[in-house]
Each structure stands twice: as C-alpha cells, then as structure tokens.
Scaffold this active site. Structure first.
Site, PDB file in Angstrom:
ATOM      1  N   TYR A 124     -22.951  11.967   2.451  1.00 52.02           N
ATOM      2  CA  TYR A 124     -23.111  12.304   3.859  1.00 52.02           C
ATOM      3  C   TYR A 124     -24.547  12.376   4.361  1.00 52.02           C
ATOM      4  CZ  TYR A 124     -18.161  13.256   3.577  1.00 52.02           C
ATOM      5  OH  TYR A 124     -16.801  13.127   3.391  1.00 52.02           O
ATOM      6  N   PHE A 412     -13.421  24.431   3.335  1.00 50.81           N
ATOM      7  CA  PHE A 412     -12.314  24.001   4.181  1.00 50.81           C
ATOM      8  C   PHE A 412     -12.101  22.497   4.051  1.00 50.81           C
ATOM      9  CE2 PHE A 412     -16.161  24.374   6.840  1.00 50.81           C
ATOM     10  CZ  PHE A 412     -16.307  23.064   7.267  1.00 50.81           C
TER      11      PHE A 412
END
Length: 412
Positions: A124, A412
């Site tokens: 990322y 998450f």
C-alpha cells in the site's frame, strides 16, 4: 489497466459469492453466518467488486469509522476486504480500486483520512499509505513480572465476569479512554458485537475468551481486561501455560496495575503474550525487571491523508507551527502543491499558498507522522523529507509530535 468504472458495489444477493472470493484469496474459511449474509458492520454501498462473468475477481469495502487523532476525533474511512484473484493480478485492478475509493472520498468530501491493516507490508505504500501506529508484540516470563516497589494497586477489586456483564460495563471505560489516544477507534454496538464473537474454531488451542472487570468500592467500573489461556506442560511434567492477552484498559494506574497483577499471577501460567499492546505499553514501566517483557514491534494501522488541507486542519499541534509544506502526491493529484500549515494546541489550519516552501514531503511521509508516532526528523534522515528553510525540520517534528503514543488495538 482496469477501468475503475467497471467496479461496482455488491448487492445482498451477491454477498455469498463476494465473501467466498475474498476468503479464497486470504486462504481462510469464513464462518457460516458471514458466508451467507453480510455482517452487521458491512456497508454494501461502500463495497467494490469486479465480476468476470458470474465470478467475483476482486473485492474491497469501506467501514465508516471515527478515529482519534492528536487533540481531536475525526471521521475515517476504514478500508477492508481488499483482494484480487490470482487470475486478475498485474492488470491494474488493485490500483483501480484504490483510485476509485480515494477519488470518491475526495469528491464527496466525506472522511479526510483513510486507514487499513495491511496483510503484506509492500502493497500500500505506492498508494500513499504508511504505518502510523505500531503493535508492541510484548512477550515475557511471568516469573520475572514483579512490580517496582510502591506501585499503587488501589482499593478496588478485580472480578472475573461473564460476557454479558463485561459487555455492559467495558464500553464506558473504552469510550472514556479512546479519545485521548491517537489511532484509537470508536466501538459502537456493532463493533462490540464483532469484538466479542468467540467461535471455537478460531481459538488456536486456547480457552474461550475470559473477561475481567475492575470495580471501585462504590461500584464504579474503572477497568477491564480480556484474555485466554493456552495450557501446556514441559517434557518433565511442569506447568508451562501461556496467558494470551487481548486487551487491558484502566482509568488510572491502580485499576490498570491491578488487572495486570491478576493476569501475571495466574496459576500454571509461565509466559505472557500481548500481541496488540501499545508500542509504549505502560506495563513495561511498572516492572522491577526492565527486561521481563520484550517488545517486537510491527506495523499496525496504516494511514492515508485523503485531503491534506482537511486532515491537517483537523488535528492539534502541541507546539506552534507556521510553515509552508510542499506535498508530492502523484496518486491523489488534488493534494499536490504548497500548503501553509499553521497550528497550536487549540487548533490547526491548512490552506493553499504561493509562498516558497520550507519543507518538501511525499504523501506517505505525511501520513506516517500524522498521528505523532513517527518523527519527521527520522524521515528527514531517511531522505523522505527535504528541508529548504534551516530549522524547519526541527520545528515541524516538534509540532507534529504528540505526548501520547499512537495505538490501535482494533484490526478490521
């Protein structure tokens, strides 16, 4: 290259195929309930899928979260469920997903920040994300866990409780504490429900999750803890269990220390592991033996500034700052250019300017320092920051710091 326009949200009827495609890439088996219908935390209008005929070839989603940043609480897009099937790799699919997400966030002026937990460290960074918190990964032998003389354990009581009692009391403590810790996320009813799920096939040989509350003499709950125990013996039959700590929170040193004393004194346990500890966990400073618990920090929450001006205006600065920062951001070109950043402990401002820059930074470097856990001076030493005005790095590094170490215990 994949056209971002071919990506679209998943419908409720398509969810089982979407979920299966996601877990196939992660190499996991989904819970039956998750595979059949979206979880309560899902926001299907914020998902993106790529279909190849009837087959789902890529997935992604966004959670609407609230993130604590230095001196403030702001909306944050929690990026999740990002997968690309091996059959569609190296076609620009991931780039298209990232571009679509960030462009929509910018155009809709929703969250000024995006965040994610990275399954691999090399993915990322090219999209402007950077690690902004660390997981402490604490581990040590309980026999060496004596506290320093004089540690105040208070007059409260630590009590094992069932999950219902824990669920009724822990959220109030969490809500009171999370607003002071950059990187912390809110937990509404849906997120507490998810956190407290405890399927037997995910325990990896440990017990069911166990819960503790710390209660003062007047009945006020001032702390909580969750943990598991993995029992084992040495080859000569001696107990050698491990306490696997999920979370320990206390409103003050006595509650925090008392909860830890309970966990470290468990019978038949010889090792403690706390994977999601803060990188600067206070427990280490309670111990008489400074080497009793050793950290092995790894990246935690990754952050991305969606809109530089909104993000830098949202946080507070412990020392005054008034500098011009030139931002390099090829992936989100609306962030490119020169920004005047001004701030102090009571507020912040960021707006475009034509003045000469004092510093030049890339989007990832700005994301890394945003929560105050990475020094801008360190990034300058690594060549990620260019100083054009003498002293600007020192001034900015001081202003972008924060007295509380960033921490996010909520993957998450």
């Amino acid at each position: 290259m994949t056209d971002p326009a071919v990506l679209r949200p998943v419908s409720p009827d398509e969810w089982p195929s979407f979920a299966q495609a996601m877990f196939d890439v992660f190499g996991e088996e989904p819970d039956a309930s998750f595979a059949e219908r979206p979880p309560a935390t899902a926001e299907l209008d914020r998902t993106l899928g790529l279909w190849d005929g009837d087959r789902v070839a890529a997935t992604s989603g966004v959670y609407s979260r609230t993130l604590t940043v230095p001196g403030a609480v702001v909306p944050c897009a929690g990026v999740t469920w990002v997968t690309v099937s091996p059959t569609h790799r190296r076609r620009g699919v991931l780039t298209a997903i990232m571009r679509r997400q960030l462009t929509e966030l910018h155009e809709q002026q929703r969250e000024p920040l995006a965040a994610l937990w990275a399954s691999e460290g090399g993915i990322y960074g090219r999209f402007g994300y950077a690690p902004a918190t660390l997981r402490g990964n604490l581990t040590g032998r309980t026999q060496r866990s004596a506290f320093r003389p004089g540690v105040d354990l208070g007059t409260g009581t630590v009590t094992p409780v069932d999950v219902e009692a824990y669920r009724a009391a822990a959220p109030r403590v969490h809500e009171a504490l999370r607003r002071w810790v950059p990187g912390a996320l809110e937990r509404d009813e849906r997120w507490w429900q998810r956190l407290l799920r405890d399927p037997a096939d995910r325990r990896d040989g440990a017990t069911a999750r166990r819960h503790l509350l710390h209660t003062e003499a007047d009945g006020t709950v001032t702390g909580y803890a969750a943990y598991r125990v993995r029992a084992r013996e040495t080859t000569d039959g001696e107990p050698d269990g491990t306490v696997l700590v999920d979370e320990v929170r206390g409103r003050g040193t006595p509650a925090y220390a008392a909860l830890w004393r309970y966990l470290l004194d468990l019978d038949l346990v010889r090792t403690v592991e706390y994977p999601h500890a803060s990188a600067d966990e206070p427990l280490r400073h309670l111990l008489a033996d400074a080497r009793a618990l050793l950290p092995r920090p790894v990246d935690g929450l990754w952050l991305r500034l969606v809109d530089v001006d909104r993000a830098l205006s949202a946080r507070r600065y412990p020392a005054p700052i008034d500098l011009v920062v030139e931002v390099r951001d090829e992936f989100c070109p609306w962030n490119e250019g020169r920004w005047r950043v001004a701030g102090h402990p009571a507020g912040g401002y960021c707006g475009r300017t034509d003045l000469d820059p004092d510093l030049v930074v890339d989007a990832g470097a700005l994301a890394a320092v945003y929560l105050g856990g990475v020094s801008l001076g360190t990034l300058h030493a690594a060549g990620r920051v260019t100083e054009l005005s003498p002293g600007a790095v020192t001034l900015a590094a001081t202003a972008f710091s924060w007295p509380v170490t960033p921490w996010c215990p909520d993957p998450f």
